[in-house]
Motif scaffolding. Structure first.
Motif, PDB file in Angstrom:
ATOM      1  N   ALA A  62       1.118   2.357  -3.444  1.00  0.00           N
ATOM      2  CA  ALA A  62      -0.131   2.507  -4.210  1.00  0.00           C
ATOM      3  C   ALA A  62      -0.029   3.623  -5.243  1.00  0.00           C
TER       4      ALA A  62
ATOM      5  N   ILE B 278      -6.335  -0.959  -7.116  1.00  0.00           N
ATOM      6  CA  ILE B 278      -5.699  -0.002  -6.207  1.00  0.00           C
ATOM      7  C   ILE B 278      -6.775   0.875  -5.579  1.00  0.00           C
TER       8      ILE B 278
ATOM      9  N   TYR C 285      -7.204   3.779  -0.149  1.00  0.00           N
ATOM     10  CA  TYR C 285      -7.028   2.827  -1.246  1.00  0.00           C
ATOM     11  C   TYR C 285      -7.767   1.537  -0.942  1.00  0.00           C
TER      12      TYR C 285
ATOM     13  N   LEU D 270      -6.581  -1.173  -2.260  1.00  0.00           N
ATOM     14  CA  LEU D 270      -5.452  -2.093  -2.196  1.00  0.00           C
ATOM     15  C   LEU D 270      -5.121  -2.420  -0.746  1.00  0.00           C
TER      16      LEU D 270
ATOM     17  N   THR E 163       0.824  -1.221   0.000  1.00  0.00           N
ATOM     18  CA  THR E 163       0.000   0.000   0.000  1.00  0.00           C
ATOM     19  C   THR E 163       0.855   1.266   0.000  1.00  0.00           C
TER      20      THR E 163
ATOM     21  N   ARG F 194      -7.915   4.096  -5.590  1.00  0.00           N
ATOM     22  CA  ARG F 194      -7.595   5.311  -4.854  1.00  0.00           C
ATOM     23  C   ARG F 194      -8.835   6.191  -4.734  1.00  0.00           C
TER      24      ARG F 194
END
Length: 1049
Positions: A222, A246, A565, A567, A219, A248
């Motif tokens: 990211a 991911i 995120y 992720l 992360t 975002r």
RNA sequence: GCCGAGGUGGCGGAACUGGCAGACGCGCAGGAUUUAGGAUCCUGUGUCUAUUGCAGACGUGGAGGUUCGAGUCCUCUCCUCGGCACCA
């Protein structure tokens, strides 16, 4: 004439190639003009390679051969992703040991890949389960650890309370898939509610259990992973998948103090602008505050605690999709074997429990209730949300269920917006709306959502009434002044009952009268608008100006801007046997003293600047975990060898099978020398495959076998050879690895780059995602029993036929269906080409007419082949070669019969219409003097060259034995083409009347762009003059070299 | 639910920036060769009408639109496949 004997010929050349090393790069060190051609290495399954592999690998091989013929020094390696759960599971099933099994399976793969005639450099294979390989996998782990990128954290695993063992995700399934009766942890039978997930072996309901495991901080990367996507040449859909993964999103963290406690809770929101609209608060059942409530650190009523406990228990027993995802299990395993059905359903009713707690909304000091609900996930954001039912559908659903207030804080920017029941308006409705210039979109599946400008609502209502069929319709003026409208009557929404009665009297179907349910959506919207009911924020336009809101929040001290995120950190630990042991040591004594590698190497930062060139990475450990007691295995001692365990099956205790080996576990602490323990978990297979492309070019003896030291990465990874060959020029692989493998490889590469070990930060600047071969309409899989084994086809038809056929079936990124009859056709093609060489070689004397046609076709074919291969459109490249072959066969045949040859294009049209002009030209060409056989031989030679990437053995045989050229055709130069020769002398112009094709007209290229001349020629055509007779020509459309179109009345 | 890809003959699939729809192959039909089968070669093969002769009409999931001209562009609609999925 001898028949083409694939068995003898293919074997002969395969041996010769290997002998002469033609598939190896000319130079490894100091290589110039390099092309690193990489195909995703396979997991060597016991069943061997299937035709799907052959399809993909051949696609990659064709490009490699093409590049080599185009002057590139090609490095094309292959290896085996041999560690991992696939192999371990299969070994368990087969009752064999994976170490034994892998030896046999890699052998099979090597034989099969060689039999396909792929141009791999077999001197540089890697097998991830070799100690020489995983020594460096472990070394990499230590690098990441020292860079503060590895840490331990509690995380969920699937746990069978009966077997007392960790279960991989694919061992957890529905009772029907497991063919077991579901049982609870006490062994009592329970009813299958449809969403149960049980242990594959015993049918006990699987639980989630928390275990301490290793993670990599992907992360932290990211943003870099996101940015890197901009500069790489990958299919858009793969990039998109990575972006989504991911995930975002920008927003803010806002702090909510708990009433009557010293604690406070943070929430993450992407809509801080709706803060005034928060009327309740929800935290995840796993939230730390919940724990504090349960153990009375935070006081609530006793009944509440029982209620909460009950709720948490029901939630726990539901194993849901999110856990499958968070555990990062190999996708292919899931797809192939278990096909877990999706259980979670976003529309499923929200459930939750009031905790008895209240928090204060900082903006207005309002006391709002705190609920727990499983629709809030612990591992995203902060595990807590503010409920804004007016502007979030999920919050709205929840508020509705628990009767919580709804406060609107975002106003639409437009005066009127409305939703129209689709089924109640006539067809032209939308068109009329567009005519008025109003915008609209689909609304759910039952309506149109129309936005009308200021002061136009009266006009709009008129239009609607005009277009109304029969059913009701409602207009909402900004969600408040609502109306129900009928063809000839309008009700205020407050007179709901009246309106319904009226509707009934009209005979409107019941389901249309039930509009309350549909109406509710209008209370909740996430459209752009202006902030209202929010004190000093009123009037701010959002979402454009959310940053103003965030600034305001920051100045007031309520919270701060934050990016989140989707992720998650990469879970590295596997409580399994078949993988590289994680090279870590835990010393209890050191732990007691609070000592760890980090505390004893505080000066590491200083050392690293000397040792690590250009390091962009901050070497530190973060304070979010306690590293006390943890030491990496000293690099000199690598590899930590995976011991041969007779019983390697997963065991209880939440640790891997290695935990049962005292011999393995016991070790001295590298720091204090007292008794310590090795980490018994192994690392994720994805770590093995996250760096294998770096391993291929390394020199075996000098580097591979070298015992690492703390700095030895410099020698290994910063090696000149890597500089010459990396990054990979073309990565060829399956789209199914869009996220995991490709993301992890990028991550590892970026870390190594930040450590200054390599000088690039994207491993695969170009990636091609090939499709998947299917059989009988379905993906090949063992369970379906439709796996095509390439061996039998190679045996029967030869590798070249199989290669040509798989490449011909369809585009490389498609999903071609394998058919037996199809491959027979390709086998016939090979035989025909073979015959062409036998019949034609050195015997053909062509007259000029044939020479022209052949030359043109030849150059056209080379041109098409060149560009099609570059675009991975092998199917059309092969089709073009077939056309050339067909023409050459026709030339042979016609020359024997002394009949003229026609160009394929003219021939294709012959059945329709041959125009006078074409025939005239033919007559003109007749009886031209005969020429030599040079053109013919040139055609044979070049045909061999363009066939070479697809049919390497066949072309080599023809090249060396028939044409008597120098070995090897694969080192020969790819033929050039002449644009001018490739242009046909005559152009076919389509003559249309009112857009309908009437005749085709052959015209010399020199006049084909001359409107006047072409029209003159067209008007000489009887058929056209007949058709145009008595008609007034309005327009004459002329497109040079293409079309004449008469527009007539 | 969201995102993405795609619907073209009996089948796999061609068709560059709108310009001859169905390349190439499979299959199928007829013929040649053959004692027979197979193999090979030739011819035909989108559908319908005509087939004595030229030919004609319709056709790229469906409905509309833009254009001299649409598989290709626009709008809606139906279906299929793939990915993600309570991501605040």
């Amino acid at each position: 004439m001898k028949k083409y004997d694939h068995k003898r010929i293919e074997k002969k050349w395969q041996e010769r190639w290997e002998d002469k090393g033609i598939n190896r790069p000319n130079k490894m060190k100091g290589a110039q003009n390099t092309f690193y051609n990489l195909w995703m290495f396979p997991y060597p399954s016991a069943k061997g390679l299937h035709a799907g592999h052959a399809f993909a690998s051949t696609g990659s091989d064709v490009i490699g051969r093409f590049k080599r013929m185009n002057g590139k020094d090609v490095f094309q390696p292959i290896g085996y992703d041999s560690f991992g759960i696939h192999g371990e599971n299969y070994a368990i099933k087969a009752g064999k040991h994976p170490m034994e099994l892998i030896k046999a399976t890699t052998k099979t793969y090597e034989r099969q890949l060689k039999s396909l005639g792929h141009g791999y450099d077999w001197t540089r294979t890697v097998t991830t389960s070799d100690a020489d390989y995983y020594r460096w996998t472990q070394w990499l782990f230590i690098k990441l650890f020292k860079a503060g990128l590895a840490y331990r954290k509690e995380a969920d695993v699937n746990w069978c309370p009966s077997c007392k063992t960790v279960l991989a995700d694919e061992q957890v399934m529905t009772p029907s898939q497991a063919e077991k009766e579901p049982k609870n942890s006490k062994g009592e039978k329970v009813k299958d509610t449809g969403d149960l997930q049980v242990c594959e072996r015993c049918g006990t309901i699987a639980e989630r259990k928390k275990l301490n495991q290793w993670f990599f901080r992907i992360t932290e990367y990211a943003d870099k992973l996101l940015e890197g996507l901009e500069k790489i040449d990958w299919p858009e859909k793969i990039k998109l998948a990575q972006r989504n993964w991911i995930g975002r999103s920008e927003g803010a963290i806002i702090n909510f103090p708990i009433v009557g406690a010293s604690e406070s809770v943070d929430v993450f929101t992407t809509r801080p602008d709706t803060l005034y609209g928060a009327t309740f608060f929800v935290i995840s059942p796993e939230h730390p505050v919940v724990e504090k409530v349960l153990n009375s650190e935070i006081k609530v009523d006793k009944e509440k605690i029982t209620e909460l406990n009950k709720y948490i228990k029901t939630v726990k027993s539901r194993t849901s999709q999110k856990q499958v995802r968070s555990s990062h299990v190999e996708k292919s395993v899931r797809d192939d074997e278990s096909e877990i059905k999706s259980l979670s359903d976003s529309s499923k009713a929200k459930t939750g429990v009031f905790t008895g707690l209240y928090v204060i909304n900082p903006v207005n000091e309002e006391k709002i209730p705190v609920y727990i609900s499983d629709y809030v996930l612990m591992d995203y954001g902060t595990g807590a949300i503010m409920g804004v039912p007016a502007h979030d559908q999920r919050d709205y659903d929840f508020a509705n269920k628990y009767d919580l207030p709804i406060r609107k804080v975002i106003d639409f920017d437009i005066e009127t917006h409305s939703v129209v029941l689709k089924s109640s308006v006539k067809k032209g409705f939308i068109k009329d709306v567009e005519k008025k210039g109003w915008s609209w979109k689909k609304y759910k599946d039952w309506g149109y959502y129309v936005v009308v400008g200021q002061g136009e609502s009266g006009e709009y209502i008129k239009l609607v009434q005009d277009k109304l069929k029969n059913g009701p319709w409602y207009v909402h003026t900004d969600g408040e002044a609502k109306k129900v409208i009928f063809k000839s009557k309008i009700f205020d929404f407050k007179e709901n009952a009246k309106a319904k009665k009226y509707a009934e009297s009209l005979g409107i179907p019941k389901e249309q009268i039930d509009w309350d349910d549909k109406d509710k959506y209008m209370f909740c919207h996430d459209n752009p608008g202006t902030i209202i009911n929010s004190d000093e924020w009123n009037g701010i336009k959002v979402p454009q100006n959310i940053d103003k809101v965030v600034k305001s929040i920051e100045t007031k001290g309520w919270g701060s801007g934050k990016t989140s995120y989707h992720l998650r950190d990469w879970l590295i630990s596997r409580q399994r046997y078949w993988g590289p042991p994680i090279p870590m040591i835990y010393c209890e004594k050191c732990a007691g003293l609070g000592k760890s590698w980090f505390t004893e190497n505080s000066k590491y930062e200083n050392r690293s600047t000397k040792q690590i060139r250009n390091s962009k990475l901050e070497i530190r450990n973060s304070d979010d975990w306690s590293s006390a007691g943890w030491w990496p295995v000293p690099e000199e001692e690598l590899p930590v060898e995976l011991p041969f365990l007779k019983d390697f099956k997963p065991k209880g205790g939440g640790r891997g099978p290695l935990a049962d080996s005292k011999e393995f576990l016991s070790v001295k602490c590298p720091s204090c020398g007292s008794k310590a323990e090795r980490e018994p978990d192994v690392s994720d297979t994805f770590l093995d495959s996250a760096w294998y492309f770096l391993a291929y070019p390394l020199q075996r003896d000098k580097i591979w076998k070298k015992v690492p030291s703390e700095t030895s990465g410099q020698d290994a990874f910063s090696n000149k050879i890597i500089e010459f060959w990396l990054p990979v020029d073309l990565y060829f692989g399956g789209a199914e690895h869009a996220v995991l493998h490709l993301m992890y490889s990028r991550f590892v590469t970026k870390v190594l780059n930040d450590l200054g070990l390599i000088d690039f930060d994207e491993p695969f600047p170009k990636f091609f995602a090939h499709g998947l071969m299917i059989k009988d309409g379905a993906k090949m899989s063992k369970s379906r029993g439709n796996v095509v084994n390439p061996d039998e086809y190679i045996e029967k038809y030869g590798a070249d036929t199989l290669r040509l056929y798989t490449m011909f079936m369809g585009p490389m990124d498609g999903y071609p269906d394998f058919r037996d009859t199809g491959i027979e056709g390709m086998s016939r093609f090979i035989d025909r080409v073979w015959k062409l060489y036998q019949d034609g070689k050195g015997k053909m004397i062509l007259e000029k007419h044939s020479v022209d046609i052949l030359l043109t076709k030849l150059h056209q074919t080379i041109k098409k082949c060149t560009s099609d291969i570059q675009g991975y459109k092998y199917n059309t490249a092969i089709a073009a070669i077939m056309e050339l072959v067909n023409l050459m066969r026709e030339i042979i045949e016609k020359s024997q019969k002394q009949v003229r040859v026609s160009s394929t294009k003219a021939k294709a049209r012959a059945g329709r219409q041959i125009t006078k002009s074409v025939q005239d030209d033919k007559a003109y060409l007749k009886n031209l003097p005969a020429l030599s056989n040079d053109t013919w031989n040139e055609a044979l030679e070049k045909l061999t060259l363009i066939l070479a990437p697809f049919a390497p053995h066949f072309s080599e045989e023809v090249w060396c034995e028939v044409l008597k050229k120098d070995f090897s055709v694969h080192k020969a130069k790819w033929p050039a083409y002449d644009e001018e020769i490739a242009e046909e002398e005559k152009v076919t112009i389509a003559v249309q009347i009112n857009g309908k094709l009437r005749i085709l007209l052959g015209v010399k290229r020199s006049v084909a762009s001359d409107k006047k001349k072409v029209l003159e020629l067209v008007k000489e055509e009887e058929k056209i003059t007949d058709l145009l007779n008595n008609k007034e020509i309005e327009r004459e459309i002329f497109i040079p070299e293409k079309i004449v179109n008469f527009v007539v009345k």
